[in-house]
Every structure is written in C-alpha cells, then in structure tokens.
Design a protein around this motif. Structure first.
Motif, PDB file in Angstrom:
ATOM      1  N   ASN A 136       0.802  -1.227   0.000  1.00 21.06           N
ATOM      2  CA  ASN A 136       0.000   0.000   0.000  1.00 21.06           C
ATOM      3  C   ASN A 136       0.827   1.265   0.000  1.00 21.06           C
ATOM      4  O   ASN A 136       0.405   2.278  -0.555  1.00 21.06           O
ATOM      5  N   VAL A 137       1.960   1.242   0.657  1.00 19.34           N
ATOM      6  CA  VAL A 137       2.654   2.493   0.958  1.00 19.34           C
ATOM      7  C   VAL A 137       3.942   2.680   0.155  1.00 19.34           C
ATOM      8  O   VAL A 137       4.340   3.810  -0.143  1.00 19.34           O
ATOM      9  N   ALA A 138       4.599   1.597  -0.218  1.00 14.44           N
ATOM     10  CA  ALA A 138       5.909   1.737  -0.863  1.00 14.44           C
ATOM     11  C   ALA A 138       5.797   2.293  -2.281  1.00 14.44           C
ATOM     12  O   ALA A 138       4.878   1.956  -3.023  1.00 14.44           O
ATOM     13  N   ASP A 139       6.724   3.173  -2.630  1.00 14.09           N
ATOM     14  CA  ASP A 139       6.894   3.532  -4.038  1.00 14.09           C
ATOM     15  C   ASP A 139       7.703   2.449  -4.749  1.00 14.09           C
ATOM     16  O   ASP A 139       7.528   2.198  -5.929  1.00 14.09           O
ATOM     17  N   ARG A 140       8.583   1.835  -3.971  1.00 17.36           N
ATOM     18  CA  ARG A 140       9.503   0.850  -4.552  1.00 17.36           C
ATOM     19  C   ARG A 140       9.837  -0.175  -3.487  1.00 17.36           C
ATOM     20  O   ARG A 140       9.985   0.172  -2.312  1.00 17.36           O
ATOM     21  N   VAL A 141       9.921  -1.422  -3.888  1.00 20.36           N
ATOM     22  CA  VAL A 141      10.284  -2.487  -2.964  1.00 20.36           C
ATOM     23  C   VAL A 141      11.607  -3.104  -3.417  1.00 20.36           C
ATOM     24  O   VAL A 141      11.784  -3.394  -4.609  1.00 20.36           O
ATOM     25  N   LEU A 142      12.513  -3.270  -2.473  1.00 24.05           N
ATOM     26  CA  LEU A 142      13.790  -3.933  -2.752  1.00 24.05           C
ATOM     27  C   LEU A 142      13.770  -5.289  -2.071  1.00 24.05           C
ATOM     28  O   LEU A 142      13.447  -5.377  -0.883  1.00 24.05           O
ATOM     29  N   PHE A 143      14.114  -6.328  -2.803  1.00 27.57           N
ATOM     30  CA  PHE A 143      14.245  -7.642  -2.177  1.00 27.57           C
ATOM     31  C   PHE A 143      15.724  -7.946  -2.007  1.00 27.57           C
ATOM     32  O   PHE A 143      16.469  -8.019  -2.981  1.00 27.57           O
ATOM     33  N   MET A 144      16.130  -8.089  -0.743  1.00 29.51           N
ATOM     34  CA  MET A 144      17.533  -8.382  -0.460  1.00 29.51           C
ATOM     35  C   MET A 144      17.689  -9.811   0.012  1.00 29.51           C
ATOM     36  O   MET A 144      16.888 -10.302   0.805  1.00 29.51           O
ATOM     37  N   ALA A 145      18.706 -10.475  -0.501  1.00 32.82           N
ATOM     38  CA  ALA A 145      19.048 -11.806   0.002  1.00 32.82           C
ATOM     39  C   ALA A 145      20.557 -11.960  -0.083  1.00 32.82           C
ATOM     40  O   ALA A 145      21.170 -11.532  -1.065  1.00 32.82           O
ATOM     41  N   ASP A 146      21.110 -12.502   0.983  1.00 36.20           N
ATOM     42  CA  ASP A 146      22.535 -12.819   1.002  1.00 36.20           C
ATOM     43  C   ASP A 146      23.417 -11.629   0.575  1.00 36.20           C
ATOM     44  O   ASP A 146      24.377 -11.785  -0.175  1.00 36.20           O
ATOM     45  N   GLY A 147      23.068 -10.446   1.065  1.00 40.36           N
ATOM     46  CA  GLY A 147      23.937  -9.286   0.868  1.00 40.36           C
ATOM     47  C   GLY A 147      23.850  -8.588  -0.467  1.00 40.36           C
ATOM     48  O   GLY A 147      24.657  -7.693  -0.749  1.00 40.36           O
ATOM     49  N   VAL A 148      22.893  -8.990  -1.292  1.00 34.82           N
ATOM     50  CA  VAL A 148      22.709  -8.285  -2.570  1.00 34.82           C
ATOM     51  C   VAL A 148      21.228  -7.938  -2.774  1.00 34.82           C
ATOM     52  O   VAL A 148      20.346  -8.590  -2.211  1.00 34.82           O
ATOM     53  N   ILE A 149      20.969  -6.915  -3.581  1.00 35.73           N
ATOM     54  CA  ILE A 149      19.598  -6.640  -4.003  1.00 35.73           C
ATOM     55  C   ILE A 149      19.311  -7.575  -5.175  1.00 35.73           C
ATOM     56  O   ILE A 149      19.867  -7.407  -6.259  1.00 35.73           O
ATOM     57  N   VAL A 150      18.474  -8.557  -4.916  1.00 37.95           N
ATOM     58  CA  VAL A 150      18.182  -9.565  -5.939  1.00 37.95           C
ATOM     59  C   VAL A 150      17.259  -8.983  -7.001  1.00 37.95           C
ATOM     60  O   VAL A 150      17.398  -9.254  -8.189  1.00 37.95           O
ATOM     61  N   GLU A 151      16.304  -8.162  -6.536  1.00 31.61           N
ATOM     62  CA  GLU A 151      15.289  -7.650  -7.451  1.00 31.61           C
ATOM     63  C   GLU A 151      14.636  -6.435  -6.814  1.00 31.61           C
ATOM     64  O   GLU A 151      14.503  -6.357  -5.598  1.00 31.61           O
ATOM     65  N   GLU A 152      14.235  -5.495  -7.622  1.00 29.00           N
ATOM     66  CA  GLU A 152      13.501  -4.349  -7.091  1.00 29.00           C
ATOM     67  C   GLU A 152      12.464  -3.904  -8.090  1.00 29.00           C
ATOM     68  O   GLU A 152      12.561  -4.190  -9.285  1.00 29.00           O
ATOM     69  N   GLY A 153      11.436  -3.243  -7.594  1.00 31.22           N
ATOM     70  CA  GLY A 153      10.405  -2.764  -8.501  1.00 31.22           C
ATOM     71  C   GLY A 153       9.260  -2.119  -7.756  1.00 31.22           C
ATOM     72  O   GLY A 153       9.272  -2.040  -6.526  1.00 31.22           O
ATOM     73  N   LYS A 154       8.279  -1.673  -8.506  1.00 20.60           N
ATOM     74  CA  LYS A 154       7.047  -1.179  -7.892  1.00 20.60           C
ATOM     75  C   LYS A 154       6.401  -2.349  -7.158  1.00 20.60           C
ATOM     76  O   LYS A 154       6.497  -3.486  -7.615  1.00 20.60           O
ATOM     77  N   PRO A 155       5.703  -2.042  -6.038  1.00 19.71           N
ATOM     78  CA  PRO A 155       5.121  -3.149  -5.263  1.00 19.71           C
ATOM     79  C   PRO A 155       4.271  -4.086  -6.119  1.00 19.71           C
ATOM     80  O   PRO A 155       4.395  -5.310  -6.009  1.00 19.71           O
ATOM     81  N   ILE A 156       3.456  -3.517  -6.984  1.00 19.09           N
ATOM     82  CA  ILE A 156       2.557  -4.386  -7.765  1.00 19.09           C
ATOM     83  C   ILE A 156       3.356  -5.354  -8.636  1.00 19.09           C
ATOM     84  O   ILE A 156       3.023  -6.536  -8.743  1.00 19.09           O
ATOM     85  N   ASP A 157       4.451  -4.882  -9.223  1.00 12.98           N
ATOM     86  CA  ASP A 157       5.259  -5.749 -10.079  1.00 12.98           C
ATOM     87  C   ASP A 157       6.006  -6.793  -9.261  1.00 12.98           C
ATOM     88  O   ASP A 157       6.000  -7.974  -9.594  1.00 12.98           O
ATOM     89  N   LEU A 158       6.647  -6.322  -8.173  1.00  8.62           N
ATOM     90  CA  LEU A 158       7.472  -7.248  -7.403  1.00  8.62           C
ATOM     91  C   LEU A 158       6.627  -8.319  -6.707  1.00  8.62           C
ATOM     92  O   LEU A 158       7.001  -9.480  -6.653  1.00  8.62           O
ATOM     93  N   PHE A 159       5.471  -7.908  -6.179  1.00  8.05           N
ATOM     94  CA  PHE A 159       4.646  -8.882  -5.460  1.00  8.05           C
ATOM     95  C   PHE A 159       3.843  -9.779  -6.402  1.00  8.05           C
ATOM     96  O   PHE A 159       3.670 -10.959  -6.142  1.00  8.05           O
ATOM     97  N   GLU A 160       3.338  -9.205  -7.480  1.00 10.41           N
ATOM     98  CA  GLU A 160       2.451  -9.979  -8.355  1.00 10.41           C
ATOM     99  C   GLU A 160       3.223 -10.758  -9.407  1.00 10.41           C
ATOM    100  O   GLU A 160       2.746 -11.758  -9.923  1.00 10.41           O
ATOM    101  N   ASN A 161       4.405 -10.243  -9.738  1.00  2.73           N
ATOM    102  CA  ASN A 161       5.103 -10.838 -10.873  1.00  2.73           C
ATOM    103  C   ASN A 161       6.621 -10.837 -10.681  1.00  2.73           C
ATOM    104  O   ASN A 161       7.363 -10.281 -11.489  1.00  2.73           O
ATOM    105  N   PRO A 162       7.073 -11.469  -9.593  1.00  6.03           N
ATOM    106  CA  PRO A 162       8.522 -11.482  -9.335  1.00  6.03           C
ATOM    107  C   PRO A 162       9.267 -12.254 -10.428  1.00  6.03           C
ATOM    108  O   PRO A 162       8.786 -13.288 -10.885  1.00  6.03           O
ATOM    109  N   GLN A 163      10.408 -11.726 -10.818  1.00  5.24           N
ATOM    110  CA  GLN A 163      11.145 -12.315 -11.927  1.00  5.24           C
ATOM    111  C   GLN A 163      12.183 -13.345 -11.493  1.00  5.24           C
ATOM    112  O   GLN A 163      12.487 -14.270 -12.220  1.00  5.24           O
TER     113      GLN A 163
END
Ligand code: ADP
Ligand code: MG
Length: 244
Positions: free
Chosen positions: A205-232
C-alpha cells in the motif's frame, strides 16, 4: 550535481572475513518511500546501520545530499542528525518523561532552545496521537505507544529521511496497526523513508519501490505491484511464497 537524496555506490561491508553487504547500488529520491524485504540474516539491518554510519562501510560510497558520508573527513554526527532512525526495540530513555525524550536531542545538539523543543515535541505528540502522554514515563505506555513516541522522537530533529528497522516486529499484533498508520501518514506528507519490514500489506500500500535483499545483494527491485504480483527472480518467488 546529484539528483538523489541518497545514492549508494558499490557498498560492501565485512564483519571480519564475512562479507555481509556485497556491492549495493541504491538510489533514493527525496520523498520516496522504499521498503526493503528479505530473509533474516540477509543484511537489511546492516544496510540501514551503514547508511546511518552506525557501521562503517568497508568499501563504497554513500552520498547524502551529494556528500560522500563514508569519507573519513565527514562529520558523522552532523549527518546522522539528518537521518531519523527507529528500531525494533524502542530504545526510549526510561528515566525521562515522553516530553523529555522528545526534547533532549534538539536541545543538546543546539538545534533548538528549550521552548522551541517543547513546542515541537508537543506538536509531534499530537501528530502521533499521544498528546495526553507528554508527562508519562515510557514504562507506563503500551508497546505501540512507545514505538509512536520513538517515531516522534526521531522526527523531533527534523530529519531529511527516516529509517525504520522492523518497527512493528516486537509489537503485539493488536498494536501493529497504530504504528503503521503513523508511518503511512508520514509517507503521505512526503517524508523520505527507508523501511525494513515483514508487513507485506503495508509494503504493497505504501511503498513507491520495494527492494528484495538476500545474502547481501539486491536480488530484485520494482514497484510493489510488479514485485509482489510478478517477481522475476527465483529467490524472490521462493521468499514471497513463504511470506505472502
Ligand atoms: P538482517 O537484518 O537482514 O536479518 P543483519 O544485517 O542483521 O541481517 O545481519 C546480516 C549478517 O551479518 C548476519 O549473518 C549477522 O550475523 C551478521 N552480523 C550483523 N552484525 C554483525 C556484527 N556486528 N558483527 C558480526 N556479524 C554481524
Ligand atoms: Mg535485521
């Protein structure tokens, strides 16, 4: 010229021989709300603490309003004042009233005189719905109230950005909403925010952008709708399958 409020370039952090942050590149614009998600131990807290210079970067640059604050010659305290930080544990001063908790830093750093600091503190307490608790001691407050005081205390220094490290993780479930509401209001008012959280609904609801971090790197980032609905990325998909 630097168009970002914060620009992180090739940030590495080692603890001994362990590399915890493995070359982060992140840009944050003024007014942006960035939510960072990721498994436990992936380096999220270390990232926030490095931005705030509570940890020294091993390598890389952290530009804040165009100044590389990772540089040895920079006044750490002056820059830290511009970044409000809110932790999972509220860390209020137990022997001070709520009002004193809020007015201490602005007076101590010479940013405001006592009258100004009390006026500002009173306004902020109203904003977080705790005007009636000015003279209370932290112990007498619920967890949700204490965390709202902690947010108000960080805001008392008029920061340029607010950093949140799992601000609702230590709260009983019925108190999570009141803290997230305060954060959502702040976001609406245009505050730049970097938030580590497991509250996926809030992130959506609130984020302009979501960053997914794992093991010390940003694996993927995007608008919440893209990252949550359609992670690559596979790692993002696996993480989201567990938490959503
Ligand atoms: P997260 O917040 O994503 O759970 P952290 O940033 O807290 O992850 O931790 C990332 C890794 O760094 C973990 O393996 C943790 O044990 C290690 N770590 C964090 N702080 C320190 C420290 N001060 N000294 C040594 N290792 C640390
Ligand atoms: Mg953490």
């Amino acid at each position: 010229m630097n168009e970002y409020l914060i620009e992180i370039k090739n940030l590495h952090k080692y603890f001994g021989k362990t590399e915890v942050l493995k070359g982060l590149d992140i840009q944050i614009q003024k007014g942006e709300v960035v939510v960072m998600i990721g498994p436990s131990g992936s380096g999220k807290s270390t990232f926030l603490r490095t931005m705030n210079l509570l940890e020294k970067p091993t390598k890389g640059e952290v530009y804040f309003e165009g100044t590389n604050i990772a540089d040895k010659s920079v006044d750490v305290f002056k820059h830290r004042e511009k970044m409000g930080m809110v932790f999972q544990q509220f860390n209020l001063f137990p022997n001070m009233t709520v009002l004193e908790n809020l007015s201490l830093a602005p007076v101590k750093t010479g940013k405001m005189d006592k009258t100004q600091a009390v006026e500002k503190a009173t306004q902020l307490l109203e904003r977080v719905g705790l005007a009636d608790k000015a003279q209370a001691y932290p112990q007498s407050l619920s967890g949700g109230q204490q965390q709202r005081v902690a947010i108000a205390r960080a805001l008392a220094m008029n920061p340029e950005v607010m950093l949140f490290d799992e601000p609702t993780s230590a709260l009983d479930p019925e108190m999570v909403g009141e803290v997230l509401n305060v954060m959502q209001e702040l976001a609406k008012e245009g505050m730049t925010m970097v938030i580590v959280t497991h509250e996926m609904g809030f992130a959506k609801n609130v984020a302009d952008r979501v960053l997914f971090m794992a093991d010390g790197v940003i694996v993927e980032e995007g608008k919440p709708i893209d990252l949550f609905e359609n992670p690559q990325e596979k790692r993002t998909q696996e993480f989201l399958a567990k938490v959503l």
